[in-house]
Each structure stands twice: as C-alpha cells, then as structure tokens.
Write an enzyme that holds these catalytic residues in place. Structure first.
Site, mmCIF file in Angstrom:
data_model
loop_
_atom_site.group_PDB
_atom_site.id
_atom_site.type_symbol
_atom_site.label_atom_id
_atom_site.label_comp_id
_atom_site.label_asym_id
_atom_site.label_seq_id
_atom_site.Cartn_x
_atom_site.Cartn_y
_atom_site.Cartn_z
ATOM 1 N N HIS A 199 -66.061 -15.573 89.600
ATOM 2 C CA HIS A 199 -66.097 -14.858 88.336
ATOM 3 C C HIS A 199 -64.904 -13.926 88.206
ATOM 4 O O HIS A 199 -64.421 -13.673 87.121
ATOM 5 C CB HIS A 199 -67.453 -14.197 88.109
ATOM 6 C CG HIS A 199 -67.609 -12.820 88.614
ATOM 7 N ND1 HIS A 199 -68.215 -12.522 89.788
ATOM 8 C CD2 HIS A 199 -67.241 -11.658 88.062
ATOM 9 C CE1 HIS A 199 -68.231 -11.222 89.946
ATOM 10 N NE2 HIS A 199 -67.645 -10.667 88.916
ATOM 11 N N ARG A 245 -68.433 -22.571 79.505
ATOM 12 C CA ARG A 245 -69.078 -22.469 80.825
ATOM 13 C C ARG A 245 -70.110 -21.342 80.774
ATOM 14 O O ARG A 245 -69.781 -20.180 80.990
ATOM 15 C CB ARG A 245 -68.043 -22.156 81.904
ATOM 16 C CG ARG A 245 -67.113 -23.301 82.268
ATOM 17 C CD ARG A 245 -66.150 -22.838 83.350
ATOM 18 N NE ARG A 245 -65.528 -23.932 84.066
ATOM 19 C CZ ARG A 245 -64.260 -24.287 83.916
ATOM 20 N NH1 ARG A 245 -63.485 -23.652 83.069
ATOM 21 N NH2 ARG A 245 -63.758 -25.266 84.639
ATOM 22 N N ARG A 292 -72.158 -25.929 78.001
ATOM 23 C CA ARG A 292 -72.695 -26.510 79.231
ATOM 24 C C ARG A 292 -73.798 -25.604 79.758
ATOM 25 O O ARG A 292 -73.636 -24.382 79.764
ATOM 26 C CB ARG A 292 -71.583 -26.646 80.268
ATOM 27 C CG ARG A 292 -72.040 -27.326 81.525
ATOM 28 C CD ARG A 292 -70.892 -27.597 82.452
ATOM 29 N NE ARG A 292 -70.409 -26.374 83.067
ATOM 30 C CZ ARG A 292 -69.385 -26.322 83.900
ATOM 31 N NH1 ARG A 292 -68.702 -27.425 84.177
ATOM 32 N NH2 ARG A 292 -68.996 -25.197 84.436
ATOM 33 N N GLU A 341 -68.684 -35.916 86.925
ATOM 34 C CA GLU A 341 -67.992 -35.203 87.997
ATOM 35 C C GLU A 341 -68.553 -35.564 89.369
ATOM 36 O O GLU A 341 -68.036 -35.132 90.388
ATOM 37 C CB GLU A 341 -68.049 -33.689 87.771
ATOM 38 C CG GLU A 341 -69.425 -33.130 87.530
ATOM 39 C CD GLU A 341 -69.423 -31.647 87.167
ATOM 40 O OE1 GLU A 341 -68.397 -30.981 87.339
ATOM 41 O OE2 GLU A 341 -70.485 -31.153 86.721
ATOM 42 N N ASN A 397 -62.237 -31.350 88.304
ATOM 43 C CA ASN A 397 -62.203 -30.440 89.461
ATOM 44 C C ASN A 397 -63.202 -30.898 90.521
ATOM 45 O O ASN A 397 -62.873 -31.036 91.693
ATOM 46 C CB ASN A 397 -62.558 -29.011 89.050
ATOM 47 C CG ASN A 397 -61.693 -28.512 87.927
ATOM 48 O OD1 ASN A 397 -60.635 -29.057 87.667
ATOM 49 N ND2 ASN A 397 -62.149 -27.480 87.242
ATOM 50 N N ASP A 398 -64.434 -31.113 90.062
ATOM 51 C CA ASP A 398 -65.442 -31.553 91.023
ATOM 52 C C ASP A 398 -65.267 -33.019 91.370
ATOM 53 O O ASP A 398 -65.463 -33.421 92.512
ATOM 54 C CB ASP A 398 -66.850 -31.307 90.465
ATOM 55 C CG ASP A 398 -67.298 -29.894 90.729
ATOM 56 O OD1 ASP A 398 -67.137 -29.443 91.875
ATOM 57 O OD2 ASP A 398 -67.773 -29.225 89.800
ATOM 58 N N ARG A 456 -63.139 -28.001 97.305
ATOM 59 C CA ARG A 456 -62.042 -27.498 96.467
ATOM 60 C C ARG A 456 -61.723 -26.023 96.722
ATOM 61 O O ARG A 456 -60.718 -25.514 96.259
ATOM 62 C CB ARG A 456 -62.364 -27.729 94.988
ATOM 63 C CG ARG A 456 -63.417 -26.827 94.418
ATOM 64 C CD ARG A 456 -63.931 -27.396 93.100
ATOM 65 N NE ARG A 456 -63.860 -26.439 92.022
ATOM 66 C CZ ARG A 456 -64.501 -26.566 90.854
ATOM 67 N NH1 ARG A 456 -65.232 -27.625 90.608
ATOM 68 N NH2 ARG A 456 -64.395 -25.675 89.923
ATOM 69 N N CYS A 482 -62.233 -32.139 80.802
ATOM 70 C CA CYS A 482 -62.238 -30.678 80.692
ATOM 71 C C CYS A 482 -61.895 -29.989 82.009
ATOM 72 O O CYS A 482 -61.930 -28.781 82.110
ATOM 73 C CB CYS A 482 -63.584 -30.183 80.186
ATOM 74 S SG CYS A 482 -64.933 -30.566 81.319
HETATM 75 C C1 PEP Z 1 -64.962 -29.624 86.681
HETATM 76 O O1 PEP Z 1 -65.657 -29.764 87.684
HETATM 77 O O2 PEP Z 1 -63.888 -30.224 86.492
HETATM 78 C C2 PEP Z 1 -65.373 -28.706 85.602
HETATM 79 C C3 PEP Z 1 -64.780 -28.682 84.435
HETATM 80 O O3 PEP Z 1 -66.376 -27.848 85.887
HETATM 81 P P1 PEP Z 1 -66.238 -26.571 86.822
HETATM 82 O O4 PEP Z 1 -64.789 -26.392 87.165
HETATM 83 O O5 PEP Z 1 -66.776 -25.436 86.037
HETATM 84 O O6 PEP Z 1 -67.081 -26.942 87.980
HETATM 85 MG MG MG Z 2 -67.679 -29.032 87.776
#
Ligand code: PEP
Ligand code: MG
Length: 752
Positions: free
Chosen positions: A362, A469, A505, A603, A626-627, A637, A674
């Site tokens: 955060h 988010r 989300r 993801e 990202n995930d 990550r 995203c």
């Molecule tokens: C992701 O996983 O790419 C994503 C957009 O969600 P977050 O980064 O919030 O896990």
């Molecule tokens: Mg994610």
C-alpha cells in the site's frame, strides 16, 4: 557447533556497522575454531580488489593495506573460483603472495572460504594455524556455513558506501542497492528515518511513588498526541481520500474518551508508572472490541492499539519538538506508513524507500497516488545510521544509491531534467486519439487505486477505468471499512468517470497484499488463501462489498465487476451467484441497480488455459500480467532473491499471453490487459501485435503508451511479436524492443 554458529550470526546481525560486524566475526570465529588467526577480506565496492578489513592474529597495522585482485594470491583465487582452499602449508602453494607487514610468516595451516552474495564474491574469510595441518572436514563446513550466513550482511556492506567508508573505490555510481520498483520516477534527496512507533508489549512493569507527576505526564502525552494527529490530518487535506483521512478523526475521538483516560489514571493512582498503566488499559479496551461478533467492530481493536503506540511514543521519548523535514525528504524505513507520510509537510516529500514490500504494497500505491518515486523490497538491513544522508531513488529500475558519488548525482540530474522535457512533450498528446499509423484504435484504460488517482487522470483522454483495485482503500486503513463507507468511495469513483465504464475488482487481498488488521499466516501465501478464494469463503466481507458496489452504481450504470485470481469455473459461478444475491437483496430493499457485466481476471495459468469454458460464464476478461508472469515462471514477484528471474518478457509468457488473447477473441469476449506490461512501452508493442483492444495502466504511463501506439503500425507490431515469440530469453526480447522503440523515434522511452 550449531549453537556457536547461531551466536556468531546473531551478534553480527546486531552489529552497529560493518567494521563492528567484521571485528565480531574475526574474534568469534577464531575462538570458536581455536585457530591462531582469523581475517576477513571485503570487496571494495566496485573495485575488483579484496581488502583486509579485520583480523585477529595478523598484524593490525596491515588492515586496510593488504589488497588483492581476483585471482591474485590465495585470497584472490578463492574469490575468483568461489571455492574454499584448504592447505597444510600456504607458503608452498604456487599462488601464495607474501605480505611481510602482516607478520603471517609463522603460520602454515590455511583455510579460506568465499562469501558469495548473488553470484558475486563479496569477501573471503580466512583462518590460519601455526601448525602444518589441513583443517578437518567439520571445520571447513563450519567456516563455509559462517560465510554463507554472512553473505547477505556483507553483500550489502560491500556494495554500500555508507558502511564501508574507508575503502576507496573508483568513480561511477556506487552505493547501489537493488530493490523492486515501487512507483515510477527519479529523485535526488535526503534520507529521513521516520521515528519508530513504540511497542506496547515491550513495556516493563514499574511502580511509581509520584502518581500525581505520572498522571500529569500522561495527560500531557494525550494532549500532544491529539495535537500531532490534528496537524497530520490538516497536512493530508486534499492529498488523500476522505475515508483515509477519517482514520485521524477516529484516533482523535478515541483519545478523548473518558474510559481510556480514567482507566489509565486509575492504574497510575494504584501505583503503576504511566507506560504500564497505558499498556494494560489499551489491552483491556482492545479485548472488548475483539470479543464483538461483528468483524468490523472487532477490527477496531487495531485502531486502539495504534493509538496506544502513539501515546506511548510520547510518554517514553519526551519528544516535544516538531521534527524539521528537509525540502527534499526521502522517507526510508522498514515499511513507511500512511501516518509517517502525513507527517511530512506537502511539497517536501520527494520519495519513499522501504526495506519490505513491493509495487503492490500500500505504500507503493500511496506513492503512485502522490506522484512520487518509490523503491521497495531492499531487504532487511540496518539503516539506523543513514538519517540525513543523500540518496538517489530510481523508481523505474527499483534502485537506490546511498551517499552517491558526484558522477552518479550528475547522471541522475540529467535523468530528472530529461523527465521534465519528456512530460512537456507528452502533454501535447493529450487530445489526440490512441490509434496506430494504420488507423487501428486501441482503448486506453486507467488503473485506479485511491481517490487521488481520479484528479491525476483528468484530461488524459482515457476511455474507461480498466481496473479499480478495491483492496487499496482497505489497505490504506487500519480497520475494515463498513458497507456505507465503501459505498461512498465507490460512488465517487463511478461518478467521477460516468458515463465511461469503470471495472471494479473485488477485494484481492492475501498473498503479497495482506491487511494488517486481518492477518493470515501461510507457508506459501501466493498459492494460498487470496483473491476470490478468500472472499468466497468470507461472505461477511464479500457481500457488503458487492452490495456497496451495486448500490453505488444505481442510476449511473457504468459499473463492471471483475473477480481476481479465478482459477476454476466453480469460482466464477459462485462469484456470480454472490452478485445475484447481493442484487436481489438490494432490489428487495428498493434500490434499483442494473445487473453489471461480470469479468474474470486471467492471471492464474489454469484460467489462461480455460478461456472457452470461462467464456460461458463471463462477459469480459482482463489479463493480469503481474501475477500471470509469476505463476507461469514460478517466480515470486516480490522476492528479491529471485527478482532477476521475474521477467514478463520471457518468450514463454509472451506465447501464453498470445494464446489467451486469441482464445478470448475467438469466443467473442472483450479482453484487456491491466498488468504492468501494458504500461511498459516495449511490451506495449507486443500487446499491439497481439491485437489487444484495451490497455489499462496507471495515469503516469497513459501518455507514454499513447505515444507508442501513435508511432507504429499494427502490422509492424505483429512482425515484432512474431520475432519475440521465437526468441530464447527475455533479455533478447528486451534488447529487440529497445531497438524497435528507437527505430520508431521513441528513444526517450527506452530509458524510462
Ligand atoms: C496483475 O496481477 O497483473 C494485476 C493487474 O493485479 P495485481 O497487480 O493487483 O495483483
Ligand atoms: Mg493480480
């Protein structure tokens, strides 16, 4: 041996600075191994030399003077080969170099082990013996283990200039510490260590015979804490959302409550000193809240404890003077809380650096919202001596330079200047359409985390909010927000963008996004109870959120609901049922809300491979790269140990992504991306090549990506994608994309 080892490591980790740590190592290891000498050589920052930094047994005058290049002498050999050398008589070894000033001629037995940190030899640990003998296997094992345990501590020290001040190095950017990118941007500033919060549990019992004095001291602490909170709340005016600032009001309210005051005063009058009286009253108070049936009320207990820590800090430190912040403050801490950020006067905070956390912490999101660079996850290290030191924060690459050399400062000043020029240039794109040179329109979505993102997004020409988010308002608080509070937040977001669609989300906590007031302990949190798995198990959390979202959309009808971490068809079915239930309740209560389009995040690899089946249950997909990259590559990550393996440009990730986009298109479901890939100018070319119709990113990336889109044809992007999918590694893909950006006249984007 194990006990000795643990003792040494504990002592070293508690050392005040590098030199102290090295002295502890040499004395303790020498005694534990009953050797005649123990010495440690440390790599001098970026020079290729290993310098004798501490010894117990050799001539102390040699410290700082004996230095060896890799491969030079036995020490250099051990460093270069990264293998121990165990010799009965060192002088007979062909590589032996004699340094008369050490007085080592009388020693024969010689054992040296490398200290290796992230593939680099950061030092060499040596023990010597007068007798001609090889060291026994268990002795070698002991020294190797010590070397391994100390690697991280010395690894930082060898790279960091601050705690290795006596070792001269070459020019160039040094004192570099690699962490994780938190929020983009570059800054040159001054380190400020936020004052630590006191721990209530650590307060000892103590009697007082000056009760009146203790009472006065306690009342003063309460007054000062109230004043401090009011000042912090005022400073945050306009910088954070109302609901976040409301934390301060809650605290001020709690402080004024008679029960709290009277509880402490009664204990003081019974003979306790103020800190222990406070500790017990806070514990009693917090327990009352914890016993509530209602999870939201239960969570208030954490507010009580937070307020207790603040009063305690006043009581134990007698700090009355308001801290002066430099005009270029960079907050550096284990974690930098919202309250610490609020303490810095507006305009004086230039960057945030955290030893823990990641881009999704955060704190990083706060930095995003405030538009300042942040670097996260530097790893555990002792930073207590760094207050007031200069620092460069490179939020793009996730690096900091502490006590940088003038050359590094000059280089980064140029980057800061370049950033200013680039922003001016990008501003000219605001009103232009995001379409390729062959007229393919690409939608641009905004990723929103806090309400502050709304103001930043004004005039960026976005098409929609691609990802809201919702966990961040939860993370910026210290207790669960109630349905009404959530409703107010969501309403503001939906209203701000209406009639453009807003994809909200549902709560994606767990894994690397824990809530301080909802702790879960898991062996493997990324594969554990997170995202939709958690919310489906907790209707008491899930339903109020869905109700709040649906209520907020009444009359606006621009809400789309997206579920995170979908891995199985049953999950999306259950999530849909929950939406239906929430909506049914609201309709019964007379709240007219339209059924929102429902989407699944792609993801988790199983979702990626189930697009056709999922399509029967969703209206749209959103790919979270990202995930997805972390699960496809099996690389956490947020783990600095494997950070270099985390590469969304790995051709395997690109091929998988391409398959998902193609499947979604075949199934007639709109799909957007995203994750951070959408905000990366090079990666955006690949996504264009895949025909992704919508890219969603944080506000700071929108104009850069629009520039990329407008500078290429979709045909060219397809060719680049095809080349990338045939490559063997992410580095080659990155190099190729950098070349492509330059070719398209986007050289400036390669740096950032
Ligand atoms: C992701 O996983 O790419 C994503 C957009 O969600 P977050 O980064 O919030 O896990
Ligand atoms: Mg994610």
């Amino acid at each position: 041996m194990l006990a000795k080892l643990q003792q040494i490591v504990q002592r070293v980790n508690a050392a005040a600075d590098l030199q102290d740590a090295l002295e502890i190592i040499v004395h303790r290891v020498k005694s534990a191994m009953e050797a005649d000498v123990c010495s440690v050589y440390v790599r001098a920052r970026d020079t290729a030399q290993y310098v004798l930094m501490a010894t117990d047994g050799l001539n102390p005058g040699a410290v700082g003077k004996i230095r060896m290049a890799p491969g030079e002498g036995i020490v250099g050999l051990v460093a270069a080969r990264q293998e121990p050398v165990n010799l009965a008589d060192a002088a007979e070894h062909p590589g032996y170099r004699h340094f008369p000033e050490t007085g080592e001629q009388r020693f024969s037995g010689f054992l040296a082990v490398p200290i290796v940190h992230f593939r680099q030899s950061v030092g060499v640990l040596v023990v010597q013996q007068e007798t001609k003998r090889m060291f026994a296997e268990d002795e070698v094992a002991f020294l190797v283990t010590i070397g391994a345990q100390l690697a991280a501590t010395l690894g930082f020290a060898a790279l960091g200039r601050v705690i290795a001040p006596d070792v001269p190095g070459p020019s160039g950017p040094i004192g570099l510490i690699q962490g994780l990118p938190g929020a983009p941007g570059v800054t040159i500033g001054t380190i400020v260590l936020p004052s630590p919060l006191a721990e209530l549990d650590a307060v000892a019992d103590r009697a007082t015979d000056g009760a009146a004095q203790e009472e006065a001291r306690f009342r003063r602490a309460i007054r000062e804490t109230q004043q401090e909170l009011r000042a912090s709340a005022d400073r945050m005016e306009g910088r954070l959302s109302d609901e976040t600032r409301a934390i301060f009001d809650v605290y001020i309210l709690i402080l004024g409550q008679d029960d709290l005051l009277e509880g402490v005063v009664a204990r003081i009058r019974r003979g306790s000193w103020a800190p222990a009286a406070l500790r017990d009253t806070i514990a009693e108070y917090a327990r009352m809240f914890e016993e509530s049936e209602d999870p939201y009320v239960r969570a208030r207990a954490e507010d009580i404890r937070a307020i207790g820590r603040r009063i305690l800090l006043r009581l134990v430190s007698d700090v009355t003077a308001v801290r002066q912040y430099p005009s270029d403050t960079v907050l550096l801490g284990d974690e930098v809380s919202l309250a610490r950020v609020a303490d810095v006067p507006p305009g004086q905070l230039r960057g945030i650096v955290c030893l823990r956390g990641s881009v999704v912490s955060h704190t990083a999101v706060l930095a995003h919202g405030l538009g300042i660079p942040a670097v996260m996850g530097l790893g555990p290290r002792n930073v207590t001596a760094l207050d007031g030191h200069p620092i460069i924060v490179d939020g793009y690459r996730g690096r900091v330079f502490i006590d940088p050399l003038p050359a590094a400062v000059r280089a980064y000043r140029r980057v800061v200047q370049h950033e200013g020029q680039l922003s001016a240039r990008l501003a000219g794109l605001r009103d232009l359409e995001a379409k390729t040179s062959d007229d393919v329109h690409v939608g641009l979505g905004l990723n929103v985390s806090l309400l502050t993102d709304i103001d930043v997004a004004a005039n960026l020409g976005i098409d929609e909010v691609g990802l809201y988010r919702s966990e961040f308002p939860f993370m910026a608080r210290e207790t669960f927000p109630m349905e009404q509070e959530q409703y107010e937040t969501y309403r503001k977001v939906l209203q701000a963008f209406a009639p453009k669609p807003v994809t909200m989300r549902t709560l994606d906590i767990g894994g690397d996004k824990p809530l301080s007031y909802f702790p879960t302990t898991e062996e493997n949190p990324s594969l554990g109870w997170r995202g939709i798995r958690l919310t489906l198990d907790r209707p008491d959390i899930f339903l109020p959120q869905l109700r709040a979202m649906l209520r907020a959309s009444a009359g606006l009808n621009n809400l789309r609901i997206l579920f995170p971490m979908i891995g199985q068809i049953d999950e999306i079915k259950a999530a849909r049922r929950a939406v239906d239930r929430a909506r049914g309740e609201l309709l019964e209560e007379g709240c007219e809300c339209a059924p929102p389009p429902i989407g699944a995040m792609v993801e988790v690899p199983s979702a990626l491979l189930s697009i056709p089946a999922l399509s029967r249950h969703v209206d749209f997909f959103s790919v979270g790269t990202n995930d997805l990259a972390q699960y496809l590559l099996a690389v956490d990550r947020n783990n600095p140990n494997v950070a270099r393996l985390y590469d969304p440009l790995d051709p395997a990730v690109i091929r998988a992504l391409y398959g998902a986009i193609r499947d979604a298109r075949r199934c007639g479901r709109p799909v957007s991306v995203c994750g951070e890939m959408a905000a990366d100018p090079g990666a955006a070319i690949l996504l264009l090549g895949m025909g992704v119709p919508m890219l969603s990113m944080s506000a700071s990336a929108i104009l850069r990506i629009k520039w990329v889109i407008r500078s290429l044809s979709s045909q060219r992007a397809k060719q680049v994608l095809n080349r990338a999918m045939r490559m063997e590694g992410g580095d080659a893909v990155r190099a190729m994309l950098d070349e492509e950006l330059k070719r398209a006249g986007l050289r400036e984007l390669v740096l950032t």
